[in-house]
Design a protein around this motif. Structure first.
Motif, mmCIF file in Angstrom:
data_model
loop_
_atom_site.group_PDB
_atom_site.id
_atom_site.type_symbol
_atom_site.label_atom_id
_atom_site.label_comp_id
_atom_site.label_asym_id
_atom_site.label_seq_id
_atom_site.Cartn_x
_atom_site.Cartn_y
_atom_site.Cartn_z
ATOM 1 N N UNK A 51 0.817 -1.203 0.000
ATOM 2 C CA UNK A 51 0.000 0.000 0.000
ATOM 3 C C UNK A 51 0.861 1.268 0.000
ATOM 4 N N UNK A 52 0.604 2.187 -0.958
ATOM 5 C CA UNK A 52 1.253 3.502 -0.924
ATOM 6 C C UNK A 52 0.767 4.278 0.292
ATOM 7 N N UNK A 53 1.652 5.104 0.855
ATOM 8 C CA UNK A 53 1.318 5.924 2.003
ATOM 9 C C UNK A 53 1.488 7.393 1.653
ATOM 10 N N UNK A 54 0.823 8.293 2.400
ATOM 11 C CA UNK A 54 0.911 9.723 2.094
ATOM 12 C C UNK A 54 2.329 10.287 2.161
ATOM 13 N N UNK A 55 3.220 9.622 2.899
ATOM 14 C CA UNK A 55 4.597 10.122 3.006
ATOM 15 C C UNK A 55 5.448 9.750 1.798
ATOM 16 N N UNK A 56 4.838 9.109 0.796
ATOM 17 C CA UNK A 56 5.580 8.755 -0.408
ATOM 18 C C UNK A 56 6.242 7.399 -0.351
ATOM 19 N N UNK A 57 6.140 6.715 0.790
ATOM 20 C CA UNK A 57 6.712 5.373 0.929
ATOM 21 C C UNK A 57 5.629 4.320 0.730
ATOM 22 N N UNK A 58 5.937 3.293 -0.019
ATOM 23 C CA UNK A 58 5.037 2.162 -0.179
ATOM 24 C C UNK A 58 5.436 1.089 0.823
ATOM 25 N N UNK A 59 4.472 0.641 1.614
ATOM 26 C CA UNK A 59 4.768 -0.308 2.686
ATOM 27 C C UNK A 59 4.033 -1.629 2.468
ATOM 28 N N UNK A 60 4.582 -2.661 3.080
ATOM 29 C CA UNK A 60 4.068 -4.017 2.911
ATOM 30 C C UNK A 60 3.496 -4.515 4.239
ATOM 31 N N UNK A 263 26.862 14.161 0.746
ATOM 32 C CA UNK A 263 26.476 13.172 1.751
ATOM 33 C C UNK A 263 25.610 12.105 1.083
ATOM 34 N N UNK A 264 25.685 10.885 1.606
ATOM 35 C CA UNK A 264 24.760 9.843 1.162
ATOM 36 C C UNK A 264 24.265 9.071 2.375
ATOM 37 N N UNK A 265 23.080 8.458 2.228
ATOM 38 C CA UNK A 265 22.460 7.799 3.375
ATOM 39 C C UNK A 265 21.517 6.709 2.860
ATOM 40 N N UNK A 266 21.241 5.738 3.730
ATOM 41 C CA UNK A 266 20.325 4.661 3.382
ATOM 42 C C UNK A 266 19.688 4.138 4.659
ATOM 43 N N UNK A 267 18.379 3.943 4.638
ATOM 44 C CA UNK A 267 17.628 3.465 5.795
ATOM 45 C C UNK A 267 17.279 1.993 5.590
ATOM 46 N N UNK A 268 17.876 1.108 6.385
ATOM 47 C CA UNK A 268 17.672 -0.331 6.253
ATOM 48 C C UNK A 268 16.470 -0.837 7.038
ATOM 49 N N UNK A 269 15.712 0.031 7.704
ATOM 50 C CA UNK A 269 14.549 -0.450 8.455
ATOM 51 C C UNK A 269 13.520 -1.027 7.502
ATOM 52 N N UNK A 270 12.806 -2.044 7.961
ATOM 53 C CA UNK A 270 11.899 -2.794 7.110
ATOM 54 C C UNK A 270 10.760 -1.910 6.622
ATOM 55 N N UNK A 271 10.387 -2.082 5.356
ATOM 56 C CA UNK A 271 9.299 -1.290 4.773
ATOM 57 C C UNK A 271 7.938 -1.905 5.119
ATOM 58 N N UNK A 272 7.733 -2.122 6.385
ATOM 59 C CA UNK A 272 6.492 -2.760 6.848
ATOM 60 C C UNK A 272 5.404 -1.705 7.018
ATOM 61 N N UNK A 273 4.160 -2.177 7.088
ATOM 62 C CA UNK A 273 3.026 -1.288 7.327
ATOM 63 C C UNK A 273 3.193 -0.599 8.670
ATOM 64 N N UNK A 274 2.722 0.624 8.719
ATOM 65 C CA UNK A 274 2.774 1.365 9.981
ATOM 66 C C UNK A 274 1.840 0.741 10.993
ATOM 67 N N UNK A 275 2.221 0.750 12.281
ATOM 68 C CA UNK A 275 1.327 0.222 13.308
ATOM 69 C C UNK A 275 0.023 1.023 13.340
#
Length: 277
Positions: A51-60, A263-275
């Protein structure tokens, strides 16, 4: 991070082209393929759980998918059906879509089978002789295609990148992380591939996790662009040209001032659905 195994025989990744059209039927109670469209079950699964989310991230919704045995079985069946196809006979666009779907479906299975995890990097490869196995699940062979046992690294770095030589490959594969380009909530298909690739590039580049203009005027970019800079022209000038090609007007104006990548950066946290709050 993901690594680069030896290059495969090019014929294993890209051929001259016939598609497979047949009816695939899963176990009772699961999603079935439409006539002539073997990717339809995967479409239905992705629409249900991605599902796409309003913050621009698609979560599973990994939790929901894991809890639904029939849909877990449907994903397994889809991967098994993909493994029976012959990408060496496919035209370029069909082959690229095929490998992208296979990579993403296997990644989803890896996470769902081990969920809950905070990051895909919490899942290791079962290859204790390989020191890179401890960085994540990408080194372990997981699927056999045309007689070749493949890991996720094999698919991405030995097949997709060297075969297609298109930087937009990085917007096709999804490694189940917030820092990654969004997982498409439908299967990749040759018929819409070019438009979908361009849209995926625009969505990522114009989101802060892709390119951010800092108050100093410098750029913070996704680490993907630094890890694989050779795919984007080999230097920062190549990266900036790539960004400009897909930037929306606001970002394009800022990029036109020739900012430096600082600068470069990457977020490895899981793209899970928000609680649910």
């Amino acid at each position: 991070m993901r690594n680069s195994p030896p290059k495969p025989d090019r014929r294993q990744a890209l051929g001259l082209g016939v598609s497979l059209g047949f009816v695939l039927v899963f176990a009772p109670g699961t999603i079935t393929a439409a006539q002539g469209d073997a990717d339809a079950p995967y479409d239905a699964l992705l629409r249900r759980y991605v599902k796409p989310n309003p913050d621009g991230l698609t979560r599973v919704d990994y939790a929901g998918w894991r809890a639904h045995a029939a849909d877990r079985a449907a994903l397994d069946a889809y991967i098994a059906e993909l493994a029976q196809r012959q990408p060496s006979t496919m035209a370029r666009g069909e082959a690229l879509a095929y490998w992208g779907n296979l990579y993403n479906a296997v990644t989803l299975k890896v996470v769902i089978d081990r969920y809950p995890v905070a990051s895909i990097r919490d899942i290791k490869s079962d290859s204790w002789l390989d020191p890179k196995a401890y960085t994540g699940p990408w080194r372990q062979p997981r699927v056999t295609v045309e007689g070749r046992r493949l890991s996720l690294d094999d698919i991405e770095h030995s097949i997709m990148r060297p075969t297609f030589k298109d930087p937009r490959v990085h917007y096709v594969v999804n490694c189940a992380s917030h820092g990654c380009p969004n997982l498409l909530n439908r299967a990749w298909r040759a018929a819409t591939l070019e438009a979908d690739l361009d849209q995926a590039a625009r969505d990522f580049i114009n989101h802060p996790r892709g390119v951010t203009v800092l108050p100093s005027g410098g750029l913070k970019v996704s680490s993907i662009y630094k890890w694989f800079i050779e795919d984007f022209g080999g230097d920062d000038a190549g990266l900036l040209a790539h960004f400009l090609a897909f930037a929306e007007p606001e970002l394009k104006q800022k990029l036109a001032r020739s900012p430096r990548i600082v600068e470069d950066d990457y977020d490895w946290s899981l793209n899970r659905s928000l609680p649910i709050s």
